[in-house]
Design an enzyme around this catalytic site. Structure first.
Site, PDB file in Angstrom:
ATOM      1  N   HIS A  83       8.813   7.389   8.397  1.00  0.00           N
ATOM      2  CA  HIS A  83       9.567   7.538   6.974  1.00  0.00           C
ATOM      3  C   HIS A  83      10.920   7.691   6.982  1.00  0.00           C
ATOM      4  CE1 HIS A  83       6.043   6.897   4.029  1.00  0.00           C
ATOM      5  NE2 HIS A  83       5.340   7.159   5.015  1.00  0.00           N
TER       6      HIS A  83
ATOM      7  N   CYS B  34       4.158   9.477   0.238  1.00  0.00           N
ATOM      8  CA  CYS B  34       3.019   9.806  -0.035  1.00  0.00           C
ATOM      9  C   CYS B  34       2.830  10.768  -1.161  1.00  0.00           C
ATOM     10  CB  CYS B  34       2.118  10.632   1.238  1.00  0.00           C
ATOM     11  SG  CYS B  34       0.382  10.938   1.047  1.00  0.00           S
TER      12      CYS B  34
ATOM     13  N   HIS C  41       4.799   4.800  12.744  1.00  0.00           N
ATOM     14  CA  HIS C  41       4.786   4.587  11.260  1.00  0.00           C
ATOM     15  C   HIS C  41       6.004   5.727  10.870  1.00  0.00           C
ATOM     16  CE1 HIS C  41       2.802   4.040   7.176  1.00  0.00           C
ATOM     17  NE2 HIS C  41       3.612   5.359   7.094  1.00  0.00           N
TER      18      HIS C  41
ATOM     19  N   ARG D 137       0.766  -1.134   0.071  1.00  0.00           N
ATOM     20  CA  ARG D 137      -0.140  -0.220   0.087  1.00  0.00           C
ATOM     21  C   ARG D 137       0.607   1.179  -0.134  1.00  0.00           C
ATOM     22  NH1 ARG D 137      -0.437   4.535   2.846  1.00  0.00           N
ATOM     23  NH2 ARG D 137      -0.196   3.501   4.615  1.00  0.00           N
ATOM     24  N   ASP D 138       1.346   1.631   1.000  1.00  0.00           N
ATOM     25  CA  ASP D 138       2.196   2.740   1.108  1.00  0.00           C
ATOM     26  C   ASP D 138       3.576   2.497  -0.039  1.00  0.00           C
ATOM     27  OD1 ASP D 138       3.304   5.226   1.916  1.00  0.00           O
ATOM     28  OD2 ASP D 138       2.959   4.662   4.167  1.00  0.00           O
TER      29      ASP D 138
ATOM     30  N   ASN E  97       9.546   4.268   3.297  1.00  0.00           N
ATOM     31  CA  ASN E  97       9.251   3.960   4.769  1.00  0.00           C
ATOM     32  C   ASN E  97      10.294   3.209   5.478  1.00  0.00           C
ATOM     33  OD1 ASN E  97       6.469   3.748   3.470  1.00  0.00           O
ATOM     34  ND2 ASN E  97       5.682   3.838   5.569  1.00  0.00           N
TER      35      ASN E  97
HETATM   36  P1  HMG Z   1     -13.431  14.107  -3.002  1.00  0.00           P
HETATM   37  O1  HMG Z   1     -13.153  14.382  -4.383  1.00  0.00           O
HETATM   38  O2  HMG Z   1     -13.618  15.144  -1.943  1.00  0.00           O
HETATM   39  O3  HMG Z   1     -14.454  13.088  -2.810  1.00  0.00           O
HETATM   40  O4  HMG Z   1     -12.234  13.020  -2.581  1.00  0.00           O
HETATM   41  P2  HMG Z   1     -16.235  13.503  -2.759  1.00  0.00           P
HETATM   42  O5  HMG Z   1     -16.615  12.952  -1.390  1.00  0.00           O
HETATM   43  O6  HMG Z   1     -16.458  14.794  -2.899  1.00  0.00           O
HETATM   44  O7  HMG Z   1     -16.659  12.072  -4.140  1.00  0.00           O
HETATM   45  C1  HMG Z   1     -16.333  12.865  -5.469  1.00  0.00           C
HETATM   46  C2  HMG Z   1     -16.677  11.599  -6.293  1.00  0.00           C
HETATM   47  O8  HMG Z   1     -15.733  10.628  -5.911  1.00  0.00           O
HETATM   48  C3  HMG Z   1     -18.039  10.863  -6.155  1.00  0.00           C
HETATM   49  O9  HMG Z   1     -18.177  10.227  -7.428  1.00  0.00           O
HETATM   50  C4  HMG Z   1     -17.640   9.802  -5.214  1.00  0.00           C
HETATM   51  O10 HMG Z   1     -18.513   8.506  -5.484  1.00  0.00           O
HETATM   52  C5  HMG Z   1     -16.022   9.211  -5.698  1.00  0.00           C
HETATM   53  P3  HMG Z   1     -19.419  11.337  -8.338  1.00  0.00           P
HETATM   54  O11 HMG Z   1     -20.546  11.099  -7.472  1.00  0.00           O
HETATM   55  O12 HMG Z   1     -18.848  12.527  -8.569  1.00  0.00           O
HETATM   56  O13 HMG Z   1     -19.577  10.080  -9.701  1.00  0.00           O
HETATM   57  N1  HMG Z   1     -15.452   8.891  -4.495  1.00  0.00           N
HETATM   58  C6  HMG Z   1     -14.930   7.631  -4.455  1.00  0.00           C
HETATM   59  N2  HMG Z   1     -14.752   6.680  -5.421  1.00  0.00           N
HETATM   60  C7  HMG Z   1     -14.217   5.649  -5.139  1.00  0.00           C
HETATM   61  N3  HMG Z   1     -13.545   5.301  -4.050  1.00  0.00           N
HETATM   62  C8  HMG Z   1     -13.837   6.249  -2.847  1.00  0.00           C
HETATM   63  C9  HMG Z   1     -14.354   7.405  -3.216  1.00  0.00           C
HETATM   64  N4  HMG Z   1     -14.788   8.570  -2.410  1.00  0.00           N
HETATM   65  C10 HMG Z   1     -15.385   9.292  -3.231  1.00  0.00           C
HETATM   66  N5  HMG Z   1     -13.324   5.888  -1.656  1.00  0.00           N
HETATM   67  C11 HMG Z   1     -11.243  11.505  -0.948  1.00  0.00           C
HETATM   68  C12 HMG Z   1     -12.124  12.818  -1.156  1.00  0.00           C
HETATM   69  C13 HMG Z   1     -10.901  11.253   0.381  1.00  0.00           C
HETATM   70  C14 HMG Z   1     -11.939  10.279  -1.702  1.00  0.00           C
HETATM   71  C15 HMG Z   1      -9.879  11.641  -1.897  1.00  0.00           C
HETATM   72  O14 HMG Z   1      -9.477  12.760  -1.323  1.00  0.00           O
HETATM   73  C16 HMG Z   1      -8.995  10.547  -1.726  1.00  0.00           C
HETATM   74  O15 HMG Z   1      -9.179   9.477  -2.257  1.00  0.00           O
HETATM   75  N6  HMG Z   1      -7.683  10.753  -1.097  1.00  0.00           N
HETATM   76  C17 HMG Z   1      -6.756   9.735  -0.951  1.00  0.00           C
HETATM   77  C18 HMG Z   1      -5.475  10.032  -0.931  1.00  0.00           C
HETATM   78  C19 HMG Z   1      -4.646   9.152  -0.556  1.00  0.00           C
HETATM   79  O16 HMG Z   1      -4.737   7.922  -0.781  1.00  0.00           O
HETATM   80  N7  HMG Z   1      -3.439   9.396  -0.002  1.00  0.00           N
HETATM   81  C20 HMG Z   1      -2.497   8.438   0.573  1.00  0.00           C
HETATM   82  C21 HMG Z   1      -2.770   7.687   1.716  1.00  0.00           C
HETATM   83  S1  HMG Z   1      -2.313   8.631   3.105  1.00  0.00           S
HETATM   84  C22 HMG Z   1      -0.660   8.078   3.506  1.00  0.00           C
HETATM   85  O17 HMG Z   1      -0.158   7.643   2.818  1.00  0.00           O
HETATM   86  C23 HMG Z   1      -0.035   8.495   4.946  1.00  0.00           C
HETATM   87  C24 HMG Z   1       0.040   7.072   6.006  1.00  0.00           C
HETATM   88  O18 HMG Z   1       1.000   6.210   5.394  1.00  0.00           O
HETATM   89  C25 HMG Z   1       0.497   7.486   7.142  1.00  0.00           C
HETATM   90  C26 HMG Z   1       1.622   8.851   7.216  1.00  0.00           C
HETATM   91  O19 HMG Z   1       2.634   8.073   6.445  1.00  0.00           O
HETATM   92  O20 HMG Z   1       1.819   9.508   7.715  1.00  0.00           O
HETATM   93  C27 HMG Z   1      -1.399   6.407   6.178  1.00  0.00           C
HETATM   94 MG    MG Z   2       3.076   6.494   5.187  1.00  0.00          MG
END
Ligand code: HMG
Ligand code: MG
Length: 301
Positions: free
Chosen positions: A209, A240, A207, A15-16, A249
């Site tokens: 990095h 990220c 967690h 994933r990450d 990481n």
């Molecule tokens: P948004 O555009 O604000 O979503 O994104 P929305 O709620 O306004 O919905 C817009 C459209 O997207 C809708 O479709 C939803 O159905 C669709 P429409 O009606 O227009 O046809 N939609 C989705 N489709 C599929 N799967 C979903 C989904 N949600 C909405 N889940 C959202 C908001 C949160 C979805 C977006 O910002 C997003 O996907 N962000 C993810 C970013 C990400 O994955 N970042 C990396 C992970 S975090 C990380 O790495 C840190 C970590 O490792 C810890 C650390 O290191 O600190 C964990």
């Molecule tokens: Mg991370």
């Protein structure tokens, strides 16, 4: 010096590790990556993310990967940010999800498209429905040490957001040093502040990095504070896409090497993880950033 006898490694490579890669890895390679990591003794392998596919194209095949894993996949955690993501996970019968919040306003906007307080309006119904359906929920909090836009993040702010996320109904809170700027003393202060606020260390995971090469020193500091769950990524892949300057990481192999040296039980077959990372490096077209993988992988020819 009292250190834990046993540590749980929470593997985040699929994933990450892969979410930030330029090369799109085919679903069948991801499936083999996950299977090999589990076979190497990693007790938890976070498999993918049910996020918006245009936000993280590398993991757009989440459903395909989880379907191909079949029964074995149901016990693997996946990232879920909202109810739409939860619905996708429920359709496949998955049992473990992880929500991911931000300790800072700017990163909440960049990563989740909403502000610090607004993120809770998204997570609250997601966690409530997941718990009602019998799922286990992990909570991440990102930017626990520093944020590329806001600079140093106050410990009290991290504790306040982290506790709020955990109290939604999570079984564990993972403290993310998303951009790898933390140092050992800061780690000690942050864990101490969570404990003072009533969190037990068994509910905390770290967690790290490794951007500034501090991940192992930080892990050692956290071990001294009694933390027993550490997130790590095979081969040191990771980062990220929505955090400037986030790199890999803590490498699973580097962590395993240190734990073995300290006599701390971890249950992981180092050679098998190294071989898996070397194999994955071939698919990604670049060598693993892990020092231990490089040391244990003979140069070609
Ligand atoms: P948004 O555009 O604000 O979503 O994104 P929305 O709620 O306004 O919905 C817009 C459209 O997207 C809708 O479709 C939803 O159905 C669709 P429409 O009606 O227009 O046809 N939609 C989705 N489709 C599929 N799967 C979903 C989904 N949600 C909405 N889940 C959202 C908001 C949160 C979805 C977006 O910002 C997003 O996907 N962000 C993810 C970013 C990400 O994955 N970042 C990396 C992970 S975090 C990380 O790495 C840190 C970590 O490792 C810890 C650390 O290191 O600190 C964990
Ligand atoms: Mg991370």
């Amino acid at each position: 010096m009292k250190l834990p006898e046993k540590v749980t490694i929470y593997e985040v490579g699929p994933r990450d590790g892969l979410q930030n890669e330029k090369t799109i890895v085919p679903a069948e390679v991801k499936v083999e990556f996950i299977r090999r990591l589990a076979a190497a003794g990693l007790p938890i392998v976070e498999a993918t993310s049910f996020v918006h596919p245009t936000w993280v194209p590398q993991l757009a095949d989440a459903a395909e990967v989880m379907t191909a894993l079949g029964d074995a996949g149901r016990d693997l955690p996946v990232l879920v940010p909202n109810e739409r993501g939860l619905d996708r996970a429920l359709e496949l019968g998955l049992k473990h999800i992880a929500i991911f919040g931000s300790a800072t306003e700017t990163f909440a906007r960049k990563n989740l498209n909403r502000g610090l307080d607004e993120q809770f309006a998204m997570f609250e119904p997601t966690v409530r429905r997941a718990r009602e359906a019998g799922l286990d929920v992990r909570a991440y909090v990102s930017m626990c040490f520093g944020d590329p836009w806001e600079g140093a993040v106050p410990v009290e702010q991290v504790v306040s957001v982290g506790k709020r996320l955990f109290d939604l109904g999570a079984s564990q809170l993972s403290l993310g040093d998303t951009i790898g700027v933390g140092t050992a003393g800061h780690v000690k202060r942050l864990i101490g502040a969570f404990v003072d606020a009533g969190m037990v260390t068994d509910h905390l995971a770290m967690h790290f990095h490794d951007t500034y090469g501090q991940a192992l020193a930080n892990t050692f500091s956290a071990l001294q504070e009694g933390i027993t769950t550490f997130d790590a990524s095979a081969g040191g892949l990771g980062g990220c896409p929505y955090a400037k300057s986030a790199t890999g990481n803590l490498a699973t192999e580097d962590l395993v090497w240190m734990l073995t040296g300290l006599g701390i039980e971890h249950g992981v077959d180092l050679d098998a993880v190294v071989a898996t990372s070397a194999w994955m490096a071939g698919h990604l077209g670049r060598p693993s950033p892990s020092a231990v993988v490089r040391a244990l992988t003979p140069p070609a020819g």
